[in-house]
Design an enzyme around this catalytic site. Structure first.
Site, PDB file in Angstrom:
ATOM      1  N   LYS A  69     -31.381  23.990 -21.529  1.00  0.00           N
ATOM      2  CA  LYS A  69     -32.725  23.409 -21.472  1.00  0.00           C
ATOM      3  C   LYS A  69     -33.010  22.733 -20.129  1.00  0.00           C
ATOM      4  O   LYS A  69     -34.155  22.440 -19.817  1.00  0.00           O
ATOM      5  CB  LYS A  69     -32.966  22.445 -22.639  1.00  0.00           C
ATOM      6  CG  LYS A  69     -32.168  21.173 -22.656  1.00  0.00           C
ATOM      7  CD  LYS A  69     -32.444  20.407 -23.949  1.00  0.00           C
ATOM      8  CE  LYS A  69     -31.615  19.153 -24.100  1.00  0.00           C
ATOM      9  NZ  LYS A  69     -32.006  18.022 -23.286  1.00  0.00           N
ATOM     10  N   ASP A  70     -31.980  22.481 -19.309  1.00  0.00           N
ATOM     11  CA  ASP A  70     -32.188  21.904 -17.972  1.00  0.00           C
ATOM     12  C   ASP A  70     -32.536  22.963 -16.920  1.00  0.00           C
ATOM     13  O   ASP A  70     -32.960  22.617 -15.817  1.00  0.00           O
ATOM     14  CB  ASP A  70     -30.923  21.168 -17.490  1.00  0.00           C
ATOM     15  CG  ASP A  70     -30.632  19.909 -18.295  1.00  0.00           C
ATOM     16  OD1 ASP A  70     -31.571  19.374 -18.925  1.00  0.00           O
ATOM     17  OD2 ASP A  70     -29.465  19.465 -18.297  1.00  0.00           O
ATOM     18  N   ARG A 119     -42.020  15.631 -25.011  1.00  0.00           N
ATOM     19  CA  ARG A 119     -42.011  16.507 -26.197  1.00  0.00           C
ATOM     20  C   ARG A 119     -41.636  15.718 -27.451  1.00  0.00           C
ATOM     21  O   ARG A 119     -42.276  15.837 -28.500  1.00  0.00           O
ATOM     22  CB  ARG A 119     -41.012  17.655 -25.983  1.00  0.00           C
ATOM     23  CG  ARG A 119     -40.770  18.512 -27.228  1.00  0.00           C
ATOM     24  CD  ARG A 119     -39.600  19.464 -27.023  1.00  0.00           C
ATOM     25  NE  ARG A 119     -38.339  18.777 -26.799  1.00  0.00           N
ATOM     26  CZ  ARG A 119     -37.573  18.264 -27.766  1.00  0.00           C
ATOM     27  NH1 ARG A 119     -37.929  18.368 -29.032  1.00  0.00           N
ATOM     28  NH2 ARG A 119     -36.448  17.656 -27.474  1.00  0.00           N
ATOM     29  N   ARG A 120     -40.580  14.900 -27.341  1.00  0.00           N
ATOM     30  CA  ARG A 120     -40.155  14.116 -28.509  1.00  0.00           C
ATOM     31  C   ARG A 120     -41.180  13.047 -28.866  1.00  0.00           C
ATOM     32  O   ARG A 120     -41.507  12.861 -30.037  1.00  0.00           O
ATOM     33  CB  ARG A 120     -38.782  13.474 -28.233  1.00  0.00           C
ATOM     34  CG  ARG A 120     -37.640  14.482 -28.261  1.00  0.00           C
ATOM     35  CD  ARG A 120     -36.308  13.850 -27.879  1.00  0.00           C
ATOM     36  NE  ARG A 120     -35.214  14.822 -27.989  1.00  0.00           N
ATOM     37  CZ  ARG A 120     -34.157  14.849 -27.189  1.00  0.00           C
ATOM     38  NH1 ARG A 120     -34.032  13.963 -26.209  1.00  0.00           N
ATOM     39  NH2 ARG A 120     -33.209  15.753 -27.358  1.00  0.00           N
ATOM     40  N   ARG A 144     -33.864   6.288 -19.652  1.00  0.00           N
ATOM     41  CA  ARG A 144     -33.012   7.245 -18.948  1.00  0.00           C
ATOM     42  C   ARG A 144     -31.562   6.853 -19.185  1.00  0.00           C
ATOM     43  O   ARG A 144     -31.269   5.880 -19.845  1.00  0.00           O
ATOM     44  CB  ARG A 144     -33.292   7.202 -17.433  1.00  0.00           C
ATOM     45  CG  ARG A 144     -34.582   7.858 -16.965  1.00  0.00           C
ATOM     46  CD  ARG A 144     -34.591   9.378 -17.015  1.00  0.00           C
ATOM     47  NE  ARG A 144     -33.368  10.011 -16.576  1.00  0.00           N
ATOM     48  CZ  ARG A 144     -33.044  10.274 -15.318  1.00  0.00           C
ATOM     49  NH1 ARG A 144     -33.860   9.935 -14.345  1.00  0.00           N
ATOM     50  NH2 ARG A 144     -31.919  10.884 -15.022  1.00  0.00           N
ATOM     51  N   ARG A 195     -27.748   5.117 -23.716  1.00  0.00           N
ATOM     52  CA  ARG A 195     -28.889   5.107 -24.636  1.00  0.00           C
ATOM     53  C   ARG A 195     -28.489   4.549 -26.004  1.00  0.00           C
ATOM     54  O   ARG A 195     -29.199   3.726 -26.574  1.00  0.00           O
ATOM     55  CB  ARG A 195     -29.463   6.516 -24.783  1.00  0.00           C
ATOM     56  CG  ARG A 195     -30.035   7.069 -23.485  1.00  0.00           C
ATOM     57  CD  ARG A 195     -30.672   8.421 -23.702  1.00  0.00           C
ATOM     58  NE  ARG A 195     -30.836   9.137 -22.449  1.00  0.00           N
ATOM     59  CZ  ARG A 195     -31.689  10.129 -22.270  1.00  0.00           C
ATOM     60  NH1 ARG A 195     -32.454  10.531 -23.243  1.00  0.00           N
ATOM     61  NH2 ARG A 195     -31.776  10.735 -21.104  1.00  0.00           N
ATOM     62  N   CYS A 246     -39.552  21.572 -17.979  1.00  0.00           N
ATOM     63  CA  CYS A 246     -38.796  21.033 -19.111  1.00  0.00           C
ATOM     64  C   CYS A 246     -39.244  19.621 -19.485  1.00  0.00           C
ATOM     65  O   CYS A 246     -38.815  19.076 -20.495  1.00  0.00           O
ATOM     66  CB  CYS A 246     -37.289  21.071 -18.832  1.00  0.00           C
ATOM     67  SG  CYS A 246     -36.749  20.020 -17.488  1.00  0.00           S
TER      68      CYS A 246
END
Length: 306
Positions: free
Chosen positions: A83-84, A129-130, A147, A153, A240
């Protein structure tokens, strides 16, 4: 190819997540071929910058340094989270293999399930997106851009700074931290990022011997599914960091593809599904994107960009 007893040099980002998943690929390659693999840590711009992913431009910030090492011949191949990877193909490099995909879904690490959190609870995620899809589910919560690596996180939850953070289930699984997941979002609730849960094994396009050698890692079913998802992203001309979700899965002889573009405030969404032959997965993705653009998906992406 050079001496078969000498180790192949595999480039990886230096984070625990990256070195863990790269190590799994290295072990698998050695198990299948007997060839030793040596991990070479590379620091990327996305690792050192503290800027928000959308400010960085999202696409490619974790990739370019690894590709530079590939082109210069300092490493033989690299492993990326798929996905990156930018959807625009760099002719100098080739995705030689996409191994079998891990869980593609998003997961909440926190004190409770999303539905059980009190109004105003703080949820951390750096992904538009989330955030967009979470707002569809719980518009009354506060979504905080964050980040940092997975450990950083999760630390914001254990310290009490946040009620929860949303991360990829696959990454949490690779780190052995599934026990901290309070909820896994089904794809009907939250569509994952195109290619989420999958890895890409990349080498130089002029290394035909190496492309063939690394091909033992490739999983055709995963490749077809993620090709369809990434074709949607490419046709929507969205990076992305855009609020685009897509997920494709095999059902009998067919590939079922669902994609959505959601306004970041959660107010509007364009969501569509299609089905087709896995051998034409790229066309499936492009055709679905065209239908979505006809229903206003491009406008929603444009609003996010501005």
């Amino acid at each position: 190819m050079s001496d078969v007893s000498s180790p192949l040099r595999m480039g990886t980002r230096r984070s625990l997540m990256a070195t863990t998943q790269s190590g799994l690929v290295a072990d698998r390659l050695t198990a299948l071929t007997g060839r030793p693999v040596e991990l070479v840590g590379v620091t990327t711009f996305g690792d050192v910058s503290r800027a928000n992913l959308t400010q960085l431009g999202g696409t490619g910030v974790f990739v370019s340094a690894l590709r530079d090492k590939l082109i210069d011949g300092e490493i033989d191949f690299a492993v990326h989270s798929l996905k990156d990877l930018p959807t625009t193909q760099d002719p100098r490099v080739t995705i030689a293999a996409i191994p079998p995909r891990d869980d593609p879904r998003d997961a909440l690490v926190g004190t409770a399930k999303l539905a059980d959190l009190p109004p105003g609870a703080k949820i951390g995620t750096g992904s538009p997106r989330r955030i967009a899809q979470l707002r569809l589910l719980r518009p009354d919560l506060e979504y905080v851009p964050i980040r940092g690596n997975a450990e950083t996180r999760i630390g914001k939850v254990t310290s009490g700074e946040l009620h929860g953070v949303v991360l990829a289930a696959a990454g949490l699984g690779r780190l052995g931290r599934e026990s901290e997941i309070s909820q896994i979002f089904e794809v009907e609730e939250m569509l994952p990022a195109p290619g989420q849960g999958a890895l890409a094994v990349e080498c130089r396009s002029d290394r035909a011997d190496l492309i063939e050698f690394l091909g033992v890692l490739d999983d055709a079913a995963t490749r077809a599914a993620v090709t369809a998802e990434r074709a949607v992203l490419a046709a929507l001309e969205a990076g992305c960091a855009a609020p685009v979700g897509a997920y494709s899965a095999h059902q009998g002889e067919q590939l079922i593809l669902t994609a959505a573009v959601v306004a970041v405030d959660g107010s509007r969404a364009v969501r569509k599904s299609t089905a087709g032959d896995p051998s034409a997965s790229a066309n499936l993705g492009r055709d679905l994107a065209s239908e979505m653009i006809a229903e206003g998906a491009g406008t929603l992406i444009g609003e996010q960009a501005h």
